[in-house]
Design a protein around this motif. Structure first.
Motif, PDB file in Angstrom:
ATOM      1  N   ASN A  68      -9.131  -1.772  -5.080  1.00 48.21           N
ATOM      2  CA  ASN A  68      -8.906  -3.186  -4.808  1.00 48.21           C
ATOM      3  C   ASN A  68      -8.437  -3.822  -6.113  1.00 48.21           C
ATOM      4  N   PHE A  69      -7.259  -4.486  -6.094  1.00 44.68           N
ATOM      5  CA  PHE A  69      -6.710  -5.045  -7.340  1.00 44.68           C
ATOM      6  C   PHE A  69      -7.090  -6.512  -7.514  1.00 44.68           C
ATOM      7  N   TYR A  70      -7.961  -7.020  -6.636  1.00 37.83           N
ATOM      8  CA  TYR A  70      -8.515  -8.364  -6.770  1.00 37.83           C
ATOM      9  C   TYR A  70      -7.440  -9.443  -6.895  1.00 37.83           C
ATOM     10  N   ASN A  71      -6.301  -9.206  -6.191  1.00 38.96           N
ATOM     11  CA  ASN A  71      -5.284 -10.273  -6.166  1.00 38.96           C
ATOM     12  C   ASN A  71      -4.875 -10.566  -4.730  1.00 38.96           C
ATOM     13  N   ASN A  72      -5.768 -10.208  -3.773  1.00 38.90           N
ATOM     14  CA  ASN A  72      -5.581 -10.502  -2.345  1.00 38.90           C
ATOM     15  C   ASN A  72      -4.365  -9.828  -1.735  1.00 38.90           C
ATOM     16  N   LYS A  73      -3.659  -8.971  -2.523  1.00 39.19           N
ATOM     17  CA  LYS A  73      -2.476  -8.387  -1.865  1.00 39.19           C
ATOM     18  C   LYS A  73      -2.213  -6.942  -2.238  1.00 39.19           C
ATOM     19  N   ASP A  74      -2.856  -6.451  -3.308  1.00 40.62           N
ATOM     20  CA  ASP A  74      -2.554  -5.085  -3.757  1.00 40.62           C
ATOM     21  C   ASP A  74      -3.773  -4.193  -3.542  1.00 40.62           C
ATOM     22  N   PHE A  75      -3.659  -3.208  -2.621  1.00 40.44           N
ATOM     23  CA  PHE A  75      -4.754  -2.287  -2.283  1.00 40.44           C
ATOM     24  C   PHE A  75      -4.133  -0.895  -2.224  1.00 40.44           C
ATOM     25  N   ARG A  76      -4.760   0.101  -2.886  1.00 34.61           N
ATOM     26  CA  ARG A  76      -4.113   1.410  -2.953  1.00 34.61           C
ATOM     27  C   ARG A  76      -5.138   2.532  -2.746  1.00 34.61           C
ATOM     28  N   ILE A  77      -4.614   3.717  -2.424  1.00 35.22           N
ATOM     29  CA  ILE A  77      -5.406   4.952  -2.429  1.00 35.22           C
ATOM     30  C   ILE A  77      -4.725   5.948  -3.348  1.00 35.22           C
ATOM     31  N   LYS A  78      -5.557   6.655  -4.092  1.00 34.91           N
ATOM     32  CA  LYS A  78      -5.062   7.752  -4.925  1.00 34.91           C
ATOM     33  C   LYS A  78      -5.740   9.019  -4.393  1.00 34.91           C
ATOM     34  N   GLN A  79      -4.940   9.966  -3.902  1.00 30.70           N
ATOM     35  CA  GLN A  79      -5.490  11.190  -3.321  1.00 30.70           C
ATOM     36  C   GLN A  79      -4.487  12.330  -3.460  1.00 30.70           C
ATOM     37  N   CYS A  80      -4.973  13.469  -3.926  1.00 34.95           N
ATOM     38  CA  CYS A  80      -4.122  14.680  -4.001  1.00 34.95           C
ATOM     39  C   CYS A  80      -4.229  15.375  -2.653  1.00 34.95           C
ATOM     40  N   THR A  81      -3.601  14.806  -1.617  1.00 37.94           N
ATOM     41  CA  THR A  81      -3.841  15.207  -0.230  1.00 37.94           C
ATOM     42  C   THR A  81      -3.377  16.622   0.041  1.00 37.94           C
ATOM     43  N   ASP A  82      -4.250  17.378   0.696  1.00 33.90           N
ATOM     44  CA  ASP A  82      -3.931  18.728   1.168  1.00 33.90           C
ATOM     45  C   ASP A  82      -3.872  18.644   2.688  1.00 33.90           C
ATOM     46  N   THR A  83      -3.060  19.487   3.342  1.00 36.14           N
ATOM     47  CA  THR A  83      -2.943  19.400   4.805  1.00 36.14           C
ATOM     48  C   THR A  83      -4.101  20.141   5.452  1.00 36.14           C
ATOM     49  N   THR A  84      -5.246  19.473   5.505  1.00 40.10           N
ATOM     50  CA  THR A  84      -6.440  20.076   6.134  1.00 40.10           C
ATOM     51  C   THR A  84      -7.161  19.003   6.942  1.00 40.10           C
ATOM     52  N   MET A  85      -7.994  19.439   7.862  1.00 39.36           N
ATOM     53  CA  MET A  85      -8.776  18.478   8.653  1.00 39.36           C
ATOM     54  C   MET A  85      -9.741  17.741   7.741  1.00 39.36           C
ATOM     55  N   GLN A  86     -10.272  18.480   6.733  1.00 39.33           N
ATOM     56  CA  GLN A  86     -11.187  17.825   5.803  1.00 39.33           C
ATOM     57  C   GLN A  86     -10.502  16.654   5.136  1.00 39.33           C
ATOM     58  N   ASP A  87      -9.245  16.848   4.710  1.00 37.88           N
ATOM     59  CA  ASP A  87      -8.541  15.763   4.028  1.00 37.88           C
ATOM     60  C   ASP A  87      -8.190  14.626   4.982  1.00 37.88           C
ATOM     61  N   PHE A 114       0.853  -1.200   0.000  1.00 37.42           N
ATOM     62  CA  PHE A 114       0.000   0.000   0.000  1.00 37.42           C
ATOM     63  C   PHE A 114       0.884   1.243   0.000  1.00 37.42           C
ATOM     64  N   TRP A 115       1.859   1.251   0.870  1.00 36.17           N
ATOM     65  CA  TRP A 115       2.773   2.414   0.965  1.00 36.17           C
ATOM     66  C   TRP A 115       3.638   2.515  -0.292  1.00 36.17           C
ATOM     67  N   ASP A 116       3.980   1.386  -0.885  1.00 34.31           N
ATOM     68  CA  ASP A 116       4.857   1.417  -2.067  1.00 34.31           C
ATOM     69  C   ASP A 116       4.135   1.953  -3.296  1.00 34.31           C
ATOM     70  N   HIS A 117       2.847   1.601  -3.479  1.00 36.16           N
ATOM     71  CA  HIS A 117       2.180   1.881  -4.757  1.00 36.16           C
ATOM     72  C   HIS A 117       1.104   2.961  -4.706  1.00 36.16           C
ATOM     73  N   SER A 118       0.659   3.362  -3.498  1.00 40.28           N
ATOM     74  CA  SER A 118      -0.394   4.397  -3.462  1.00 40.28           C
ATOM     75  C   SER A 118       0.131   5.728  -3.987  1.00 40.28           C
ATOM     76  N   MET A 119      -0.790   6.600  -4.417  1.00 43.46           N
ATOM     77  CA  MET A 119      -0.425   7.963  -4.823  1.00 43.46           C
ATOM     78  C   MET A 119      -1.125   8.879  -3.845  1.00 43.46           C
ATOM     79  N   ILE A 120      -0.365   9.433  -2.861  1.00 46.18           N
ATOM     80  CA  ILE A 120      -1.045  10.220  -1.830  1.00 46.18           C
ATOM     81  C   ILE A 120      -0.791  11.710  -1.983  1.00 46.18           C
ATOM     82  N   GLU A 121      -0.033  12.099  -3.026  1.00 44.72           N
ATOM     83  CA  GLU A 121       0.155  13.529  -3.306  1.00 44.72           C
ATOM     84  C   GLU A 121      -0.009  13.775  -4.791  1.00 44.72           C
TER      85      GLU A 121
END
Ligand SMILES: C[C@H](N[C@H](C(=O)O)[C@@H]1CCCN1C(=O)[C@@H](N)CC(=O)O)C(=O)N1CCC[C@H]1C(=O)O
Ligand SMILES: [Zn+2]
Length: 619
Positions: A331-350, A309-316
């Protein structure tokens, strides 16, 4: 079974059926992994090359679904297999939606149109009179949150709609025709019929109407309070006599949540529960924000995200390419690859959005050993509620103090009201928006709303349910629904309305499990292994059981119920009623600028009147 020879060859043998299901799972998971990987590559690098690969992989996935559904129906009389779980899996895998589309050229066109709409929406830019050009995230989002300049907000609001909706309208009307044809080939009346079927309930629409009616009084009180505060700031002249609030003043591009204007709505001048400033002072990075969320899930005894997750996610947001910034979980449907894609801003909302997305990841982790066909929420509302339930605990002053984002967390009436108002600006303000998005879309899919009144229907619903009005006249050249991600992305939306009610039922049940005895809005389930166990057991079910069974397991009832939400906000409702004692609560259903005038209709009617008038004069 009319044709006895066919019947005779169709098996009801359980072990044969289970063998087929194992083959199905192996084949379908690999085409899903291939498609999701291509979709990820397109979403994190919007190029024509990546778009084409994604479309082709989506087509291959649909062809595989079609082939396996056909085999299931040809080889098995599966409705009569004497194993409920086998029958449930066959029911799901033979219900393939638009993959059933007979005309494969049109199926490819459907995928092309959707990816083209996604490119337009996600690459849209807007240049304002401050000679700056902005994308939606972070530029326009920050501007809509922070600016208190009426004209600046108006320019951003209008130009975003010019850059998105206006360009999407022709594509969307073609998309509606195609998706309806696809679902009709799949055995549904239209796309809305198919979407509603995921809730496995004959009375779904009536249930929603009942829940919304139950919650309306709370929303009306909040609306009246916010309207008064905004009039005091911007001046009476901007507010129509109909009682509506101009849409661009609520801190959000779609007026769907109002928490970003908490600072001008705050009832009592005490330490703000919006910890954005403190996060910036403490140099919170996107990675730190994700770690805070991951640690909360772990504190409940739930799963930490894997290293991948940490290796492949896009958090910025990357600087060197176009991406789809709208946050999402994968969900990559292979029981091991799960990611988040987010253009994270430093806010409480984010930070709250991160919990929302991490809630999806937790669901994926909990059900990853189920057959692929069951790797879904008990119903779509469940999937949306998981992260938001944890966010209810994270945002309490008590918890924010624990993680050193607040100095004090004293309990006082003022502090409670400030906190509850802040929470209502996210959860209560959202309800009519969450409700109306698919009221509009279902009416479009059913044909009740046609392309020449898309925008009129949209503003009728916005004016009626949200009590907001467009700050400037809208016409049918505009396509304001297209300015909201989920319309071009074709993501159903009623799930968010359902989740905003479920999350309070879950919160109440988990707080009880965690032996949190105070008022519901002060509960923080942090580090409760018992609460985590109860939640985890429900998530492990995926969609393997009817959702009412899953609901009963966690809350002890089989019904979606707004009472826990009303209980949570009870102190606020009483306070708002006092504050609004001499306010006119509510608004007229029809609002100014809403009844979009179709300019061609308008001009031709003027012309007809004038020619009639002149002919009278002449004769
Ligand atoms: C920010 C959030 N992004 C969605 C979500 O997380 O639901 C994304 C985009 C659409 C689906 N999606 C996913 O990630 C799915 N893959 C999850 C799944 O189904 O497994 C979002 O759109 N929200 C949150 C509050 C209301 C709404 C909004 O912002 O209007
Ligand atoms: Zn979600």
């Amino acid at each position: 079974c009319s044709n006895i020879s066919l019947c005779w060859t169709k098996s009801t043998d359980i072990s044969r059926a289970k063998k087929f299901l194992r083959e199905y799972d192996q084949q379908i998971s690999s085409v899903y992994t291939a498609f999701v990987t291509a979709a990820w590559n397109f979403n994190t690098n919007i190029t024509e090359h990546n778009r084409r690969i994604m479309v082709n992989r989506e087509l291959a996935s649909s062809m595989k679904e079609k082939e396996l559904a056909h085999r299931a129906n040809a080889e098995f009389d599966w409705q009569r297999v004497r194993d409920n779980d086998v029958v449930r899996q066959f029911k799901f895998l033979t219900d393939i939606g638009t993959a059933a589309m007979k005309n494969e050229t049109k199926l490819k066109r459907l995928s092309d149109v959707k990816s083209e709409m996604s490119s337009i929406y996600s690459s849209a830019k807007v240049c304002l009179s401050d000679n700056q050009c902005y994308s939606l995230e972070p530029g326009l989002t920050r501007l809509l949150s922070k600016s208190r300049d009426y004209e600046m907000l108006l320019e951003a609001w209008v130009k975003w709609r010019d850059a998105t909706g206006r360009h999407l309208k022709p594509l969307y009307s073609e998309f509606v025709e195609l998706i309806n044809e696809g679902f009709r080939d799949g055995g549904y009346n239209d796309a809305g019929d198919a979407w509603r079927s995921t809730y496995e309930s004959e009375t779904f629409e009536e249930d929603l109407e009942r829940l919304f009616t139950q919650l309306k009084p709370l929303y009306y009180q909040l609306h009246a309070y916010v309207r008064r505060k905004l009039i005091n700031i911007y001046g009476e002249k901007y507010f129509p006599s109909s009682g509506h609030i101009p849409a661009h003043l609520l801190g959000n591009m779609w007026s769907q949540t109002w928490n970003r204007i908490f600072d001008i709505l705050k009832p009592y001048d005490i330490e703000s529960v919006d910890v954005t400033a403190t996060m910036k002072q403490q140099k919170y990075t996107p990675l730190k924000m994700f770690k805070v969320s991951d640690e909360f899930f772990e504190s409940l005894g739930l799963e930490k995200v894997p290293q991948s997750f940490w290796d492949h996610s896009m958090i910025e947001k990357p600087k060197d390419r176009e991406v789809v910034c709208h946050a999402s979980a994968w969900n990559f449907y292979n029981n091991k690859d799960f990611r988040i894609k987010q253009c994270t801003d430093t806010t409480m909302q984010d930070l709250v959005t991160i919990h929302h997305e991490m809630g999806h990841i937790q669901y994926y982790l909990q059900y990853r050993n189920l057959p692929t066909i069951y790797q879904n929420g008990a119903n779509p509302g469940f999937h949306e509620a998981v992260g938001d339930v944890l966010a209810l605990s994270v945002s309490t002053p008590k918890h924010l103090k624990k993680i050193k984002l607040l100095k004090t967390a004293e309990r006082s009436k003022e502090a409670d009201i400030n906190f509850l108002l802040s929470q209502s600006l996210s959860s209560v303000a959202f309800l009519p928006f969450g409700y109306l998005m698919d009221q509009w879309r279902w009416s479009v899919f059913s044909g009740e709303t046609t392309p020449d009144n898309y925008n009129k229907k949209w503003w009728d619903l916005r004016c009626k349910y949200q009590g907001i009005s467009p700050p400037v006249k809208r016409t049918e050249e505009d396509f304001d629904p297209g300015a909201k991600y989920h319309i071009p992305a074709n993501t159903p939306y009623i799930r968010y309305f359902v989740s905003h009610i479920l999350m309070f039922q879950f919160h109440k049940a988990l707080c009880k499990e965690a032996n949190e005895t105070g008022p519901l809005h002060t509960c923080d389930i942090y580090q409760s292994k018992r609460a985590g166990k109860l939640l985890g057991d429900v998530l492990k079910l995926g969609s393997s059981k009817p959702w009412k069974n899953a609901l009963e397991l966690i809350v002890g009832s089989r019904e979606i119920d707004a009472k826990p939400l009303m209980e949570y906000f009870k102190p606020l409702i009483d306070w708002l009623k006092e504050q609004n004692s001499n306010e006119t609560i509510g608004w007229n259903e029809i609002c100014p600028n809403c009844a979009t005038i179709n300019s061609s209709v308008f001009l031709s009617s003027i012309f007809a009147f004038l020619s009639f008038f002149i002919s009278l004069l002449l004769c």
